[in-house]
Structures are given as C-alpha cells and as structure tokens.
Design an enzyme around this catalytic site. Sequence first.
Site, short mmCIF file in Angstrom:
data_model
loop_
_atom_site.label_atom_id
_atom_site.label_comp_id
_atom_site.label_asym_id
_atom_site.label_seq_id
_atom_site.Cartn_x
_atom_site.Cartn_y
_atom_site.Cartn_z
N GLY A 20 0.66 -1.22 -0.07
CA GLY A 20 -0.02 0.05 0.04
C GLY A 20 0.78 1.35 -0.04
N ASP A 70 5.54 -6.13 15.13
CA ASP A 70 4.27 -5.86 15.45
C ASP A 70 4.46 -4.33 16.30
OD1 ASP A 70 1.88 -5.55 16.66
OD2 ASP A 70 1.71 -7.34 17.74
N VAL A 71 3.82 -3.28 15.69
CA VAL A 71 4.20 -1.91 15.99
C VAL A 71 3.41 -1.72 17.21
CG1 VAL A 71 4.75 -0.95 13.95
CG2 VAL A 71 2.27 -0.89 14.50
N TYR A 162 -11.75 2.43 14.66
CA TYR A 162 -10.87 2.80 13.71
C TYR A 162 -10.98 4.55 13.77
CZ TYR A 162 -8.72 3.95 9.30
OH TYR A 162 -7.81 4.28 8.20
N THR A 200 -5.90 -0.06 -1.56
CA THR A 200 -4.98 -0.84 -0.97
C THR A 200 -5.45 -1.97 -0.39
OG1 THR A 200 -5.27 0.33 1.40
CG2 THR A 200 -3.71 1.43 -0.26
#
Length: 284
Positions: A20, A70-71, A162, A200
């Site tokens: 993306g 893994d952020v 989100y 994306t």
Amino acid sequence: MSHPAIAAGNVAVITGGGAGIGLAAAERFAAAGMKVAIADLAGDRLAKAAARLAEVAPGGAGDVLAVATDVSREAEVEAFAAAVTAAFGGVDLLMNNAGIQPDTDVFGPAETWAKLLGVNLWGVIHGVRAFVPAMLERGRAGVVINTGSKQGITTPPGNPAYNVSKAGVKVFTEALAHQLRNAPGAKLTAHLLIPGFVFTELTRNGRSEKPTAAWTPEQTVDFLLERLAAGDFYILCPDNDVSRALDERRILWAAGDVVENRPALSRWDADYAAAFEAFVKGGA
C-alpha cells in the site's frame, strides 16, 4: 522532493512498509537514493517488499532493511529502531504508517478494540518515542509523517474503533508538531497524512481492480511529497471522487456540530440532511 530530509544517502524508516501507501513511499525514497528500512508483520509480504525495494535502490539489497515488527508492541518497535541504527546509523525520515481496519462496534469484542488501537494509535506513539529523540539529538533536518484518516476528523458511523484510533493520531501529531517547533534548535517537522480513498489491502474488499473513485498508493505518495515540499502540516488528499472543496465542507460541518449544538454526527441524521446538502452547495 525538495524537503532536505529526502536526499541520497539519508535514511528513511517506514512502518507498514510491506504494501500500500507504505510500500509506495518506500519505493520512492529508495529510488531517490535513500537507505530504506521497513517494518511489517512477518511473512511473504514483507520479504517480497524487501526484494522489490532492492531492485529499486541504487545500492541494491545493501540499502534495504526489512524487520518483522508488531508496532503495537513497544519492545518490538524499540528493537526495530536498534536494528536500523546498527545497519544505517541515524534516521532522517520516519513514516508511521502501519494500520489495520477490522470491523468494530461500540459493544464489540474488547480484544478487537485493543488490537486496532494498539496498531493504529499506539504504533504511531511507539514509533515516535523510539526514533524521534535520537533524530533530535542529531541536530539535522528531518521529517516525521504520521498516517491519519479523514475518518479521524469527520468520524462517520460504521467503525468507531478505527475512528477513535485515527482521531488519536491527529491529536498526537498536532501535539508533536507543536513540541518540535518550540524545541530549541530542533530541525524536525511533523506532518499528518490524511489520505482520501486509496486502493490498498485495507480497502480492497475482495476487488481485483481499482475502483474509478480511488487513487493509487503512488498517486497518494506523489501528493504527499508535493505538500511536504510546500510545508503543509495537514496533508489532506483528494481522490477521484471527492475534491478538497467537498472535504473542507464536510470537516467544517463536523466542527459545526459542536458550535451549533447539533446532534452528534448530524450529517447522518435525517432531520439535518437538507441542511447539510445546502451547506455543501453553499461552499461549491
């Protein structure tokens, strides 16, 4: 690419760089001669992205670092930062771009909320805290780009977790920009990337072809670089369906809910539909 941080030999770090917008940005930075470090979850996508970048980078694979990360986990982001420093030295550009978008509901599973907030919001916070202090210490021109969303500004119904995560990214990046511009001697700037409809993995929804309304990741990165050069903080991207003028009216209406004491999310309230349409037309 007139921003001084984007130059051959400099170092760019991108989270969510496996696909993306993140991968499109990494490709552009690599093609400019920058050393590029990407983070994404372990798997074929990360490996393929690294190979693709090695083909673009003038220095080949030696100028590319891909680290499974893994952020949402602070320790993993700190380990990523250590790996970048060991491989390339100091960082000139940081793009906190990793994001996920599972469906959520106000009363949905707490673990889904925690996962989404962990990646989208805490991933940005972890990235800034792991990289930016050392960037400041170098005393060089640098740039931090955090990927937000229009959904973090107009907060439409449908995916509250989100929206909350991206609203948090907006507020955090605003605070970061303020702190950086008031830090003595700081040459870092922070910017909020606000994409439009971009085709994306997050927006594919089973489609194999890009919808006419969507931009490509490459178009989005072109716009990002143009507005970085202009010095914009809020990099508000249009797409093939929504113009900046329409975005502006939607954002102003959302703020007006507070000022005018309208119901929450009145844009989607049938009693305000006609007023909203008239407001939009009034700004055309």
